[in-house]
Write a protein that holds these residues in place. Structure first.
Motif, mmCIF file in Angstrom:
data_model
loop_
_atom_site.group_PDB
_atom_site.id
_atom_site.type_symbol
_atom_site.label_atom_id
_atom_site.label_comp_id
_atom_site.label_asym_id
_atom_site.label_seq_id
_atom_site.Cartn_x
_atom_site.Cartn_y
_atom_site.Cartn_z
ATOM 1 N N GLN A 122 -16.309 -2.371 -4.028
ATOM 2 C CA GLN A 122 -15.054 -2.555 -4.769
ATOM 3 C C GLN A 122 -15.304 -2.421 -6.266
ATOM 4 O O GLN A 122 -14.539 -1.766 -6.981
ATOM 5 C CB GLN A 122 -14.452 -3.919 -4.441
ATOM 6 C CG GLN A 122 -13.094 -4.161 -5.067
ATOM 7 C CD GLN A 122 -12.041 -3.204 -4.549
ATOM 8 O OE1 GLN A 122 -11.813 -3.089 -3.356
ATOM 9 N NE2 GLN A 122 -11.398 -2.479 -5.457
ATOM 10 N N GLU A 168 -9.391 -8.134 -1.223
ATOM 11 C CA GLU A 168 -9.267 -8.256 0.229
ATOM 12 C C GLU A 168 -10.616 -8.267 0.952
ATOM 13 O O GLU A 168 -11.463 -7.402 0.732
ATOM 14 C CB GLU A 168 -8.433 -7.088 0.756
ATOM 15 C CG GLU A 168 -8.003 -7.270 2.193
ATOM 16 C CD GLU A 168 -7.458 -5.972 2.787
ATOM 17 O OE1 GLU A 168 -7.521 -4.927 2.135
ATOM 18 O OE2 GLU A 168 -6.981 -6.047 3.929
ATOM 19 N N SER A 197 0.833 -1.217 0.000
ATOM 20 C CA SER A 197 0.000 0.000 0.000
ATOM 21 C C SER A 197 0.856 1.250 0.000
ATOM 22 O O SER A 197 0.503 2.253 -0.630
ATOM 23 C CB SER A 197 -0.926 0.015 1.223
ATOM 24 O OG SER A 197 -1.842 -1.040 1.130
ATOM 25 N N GLU A 230 -7.077 0.900 -0.776
ATOM 26 C CA GLU A 230 -7.543 -0.286 -0.047
ATOM 27 C C GLU A 230 -8.961 -0.099 0.510
ATOM 28 O O GLU A 230 -9.778 -1.000 0.477
ATOM 29 C CB GLU A 230 -6.597 -0.497 1.150
ATOM 30 C CG GLU A 230 -5.852 -1.784 1.149
ATOM 31 C CD GLU A 230 -4.758 -1.788 2.232
ATOM 32 O OE1 GLU A 230 -4.376 -2.886 2.614
ATOM 33 O OE2 GLU A 230 -4.298 -0.718 2.682
ATOM 34 N N ASP A 231 -9.212 1.110 1.043
ATOM 35 C CA ASP A 231 -10.516 1.336 1.677
ATOM 36 C C ASP A 231 -11.552 1.923 0.711
ATOM 37 O O ASP A 231 -12.607 2.379 1.121
ATOM 38 C CB ASP A 231 -10.360 2.232 2.912
ATOM 39 C CG ASP A 231 -9.757 3.590 2.551
ATOM 40 O OD1 ASP A 231 -9.498 3.832 1.351
ATOM 41 O OD2 ASP A 231 -9.544 4.408 3.457
ATOM 42 N N ASP A 262 -5.320 -1.350 -5.173
ATOM 43 C CA ASP A 262 -4.734 -1.870 -3.933
ATOM 44 C C ASP A 262 -5.639 -2.933 -3.314
ATOM 45 O O ASP A 262 -6.691 -2.619 -2.768
ATOM 46 C CB ASP A 262 -4.495 -0.716 -2.946
ATOM 47 C CG ASP A 262 -3.561 -1.133 -1.809
ATOM 48 O OD1 ASP A 262 -3.198 -2.328 -1.741
ATOM 49 O OD2 ASP A 262 -3.194 -0.252 -0.996
ATOM 50 N N GLU A 263 -5.216 -4.185 -3.432
ATOM 51 C CA GLU A 263 -5.912 -5.349 -2.866
ATOM 52 C C GLU A 263 -7.416 -5.372 -3.111
ATOM 53 O O GLU A 263 -8.210 -5.384 -2.170
ATOM 54 C CB GLU A 263 -5.634 -5.444 -1.360
ATOM 55 C CG GLU A 263 -4.170 -5.795 -1.101
ATOM 56 C CD GLU A 263 -3.965 -6.618 0.158
ATOM 57 O OE1 GLU A 263 -4.619 -7.683 0.267
ATOM 58 O OE2 GLU A 263 -3.156 -6.212 1.003
ATOM 59 N N GLU A 278 -1.418 -7.136 -4.235
ATOM 60 C CA GLU A 278 -2.185 -8.270 -3.719
ATOM 61 C C GLU A 278 -1.353 -9.127 -2.776
ATOM 62 O O GLU A 278 -0.148 -9.247 -2.938
ATOM 63 C CB GLU A 278 -2.648 -9.174 -4.884
ATOM 64 C CG GLU A 278 -4.009 -8.829 -5.457
ATOM 65 C CD GLU A 278 -5.161 -9.069 -4.474
ATOM 66 O OE1 GLU A 278 -5.021 -9.881 -3.535
ATOM 67 O OE2 GLU A 278 -6.204 -8.411 -4.634
#
Ligand SMILES: Nc1ncnc2c1ncn2[C@@H]1O[C@H](COP(=O)(O)OP(=O)(O)OP(=O)(O)O)[C@@H](O)[C@H]1O
Ligand SMILES: [Mg+2]
Length: 236
Positions: free
Chosen positions: A143, A165, A44, A86-87, A161-162, A193
């Motif tokens: 997502q 997840e 990240s 990510e978020d 970013d991921e 990832e």
């Protein structure tokens, strides 16, 4: 192959603690590069440094040949670097459709590949959610929306970013299929990832990051066949 994004000796810090130690990455047009590493490896942080969300302390970042090492995030976005953190950061009180419309813009060089109708075509799951507030979507739906929103800016490169997840396997499969289609359509993607299996059918190339260093580079098939590297640096 035209190189779009390149880092040379990229270092980044949070306060006094150094997190990235001279990251060298190269992403060519039309490729999908998986940046793989365990929890806390620096994935990240690398993505944030590329997006311009945190400063680059040392080294150089070029995008389309231009030096963007010290360019702020909004300049990088305008040049065509789209970052999905990510978020996810969708606007929770806006509808799905409004989230997409807010992000709509012509890309660099007048690119207009992605419009609302094309998004509905590529993201059928979002169609029936178009009037729902984004904050009420499931994690997987958010997502998908975050990726769709990034595409609405008609970028040259997607930094994801991921995206898998914390999502249920069926949703991960949907996102995997979407990314595979984007890649087949010529998109250029940097995909951070932990989950190598998720990347197998999506990425062309792989770079492994550990403790802020790139420790291995290969194509994705080579990495998946390399049990020693997987054992040492990936949790599988
Ligand atoms: N805001 C911050 N302030 C200080 N240290 C941080 C901050 N964010 C991350 N770190 C540290 O930087 C290192 C790299 O974190 P990073 O989030 O880049 O890892 P990651 O590979 O994305 O991990 P994950 O798989 O958990 O998302 C870790 O040691 C982490 O504790
Ligand atoms: Mg992370």
């Amino acid at each position: 192959m035209t190189e779009l994004l390149r880092t040379e000796g990229l270092s980044a810090f949070y306060g006094a603690s150094q997190i990235l130690f001279g990251i060298d990455l190269s992403l060519a047009e039309g490729r999908t590069l998986a940046l793989l590493g365990r929890n806390g490896a620096g994935k990240s942080t690398t993505m944030k440094a590329l997006a311009g969300v945190i400063p680059t302390r040392d080294g150089r970042v070029t995008f389309g040949g231009a030096d963007i090492t010290h360019a702020p995030a909004h300049v990088r976005a305008r040049l065509g670097l789209a970052y999905v953190p990510e978020d996810r950061q969708v606007f929770p009180d806006h509808t799905v459709e409004d989230n997409l419309l807010i992000a709509a813009k012509t890309g660099p060089g007048g690119r207009r590949d992605w419009t609302l109708p094309r998004i509905w075509e590529a993201f059928p799951l979002l169609v029936k959610l178009r009037r729902r507030a984004a904050g009420r979507l499931s994690g997987g739906e958010q997502q998908l929306l975050a990726i769709a929103r990034a595409l609405m800016g008609n970028p040259l490169v997607l930094l994801l970013d991921e995206p898998s997840e914390g999502l249920a396997p069926i949703v991960v499969a949907t996102i995997g299929r979407l990314l595979r289609e984007l890649g087949a359509g010529g998109a250029t993607i940097l995909l951070a990832e932990q989950n190598m299996h998720f990347c197998l059918s999506i990425a062309s190339d792989a770079a492994v990051i550990d403790k802020g260093h790139i420790v291995h580079r290969d194509d994705i098939a080579g990495l998946s066949a390399n049990a020693e590297i997987r054992r040492r640096y990936l949790a599988m």
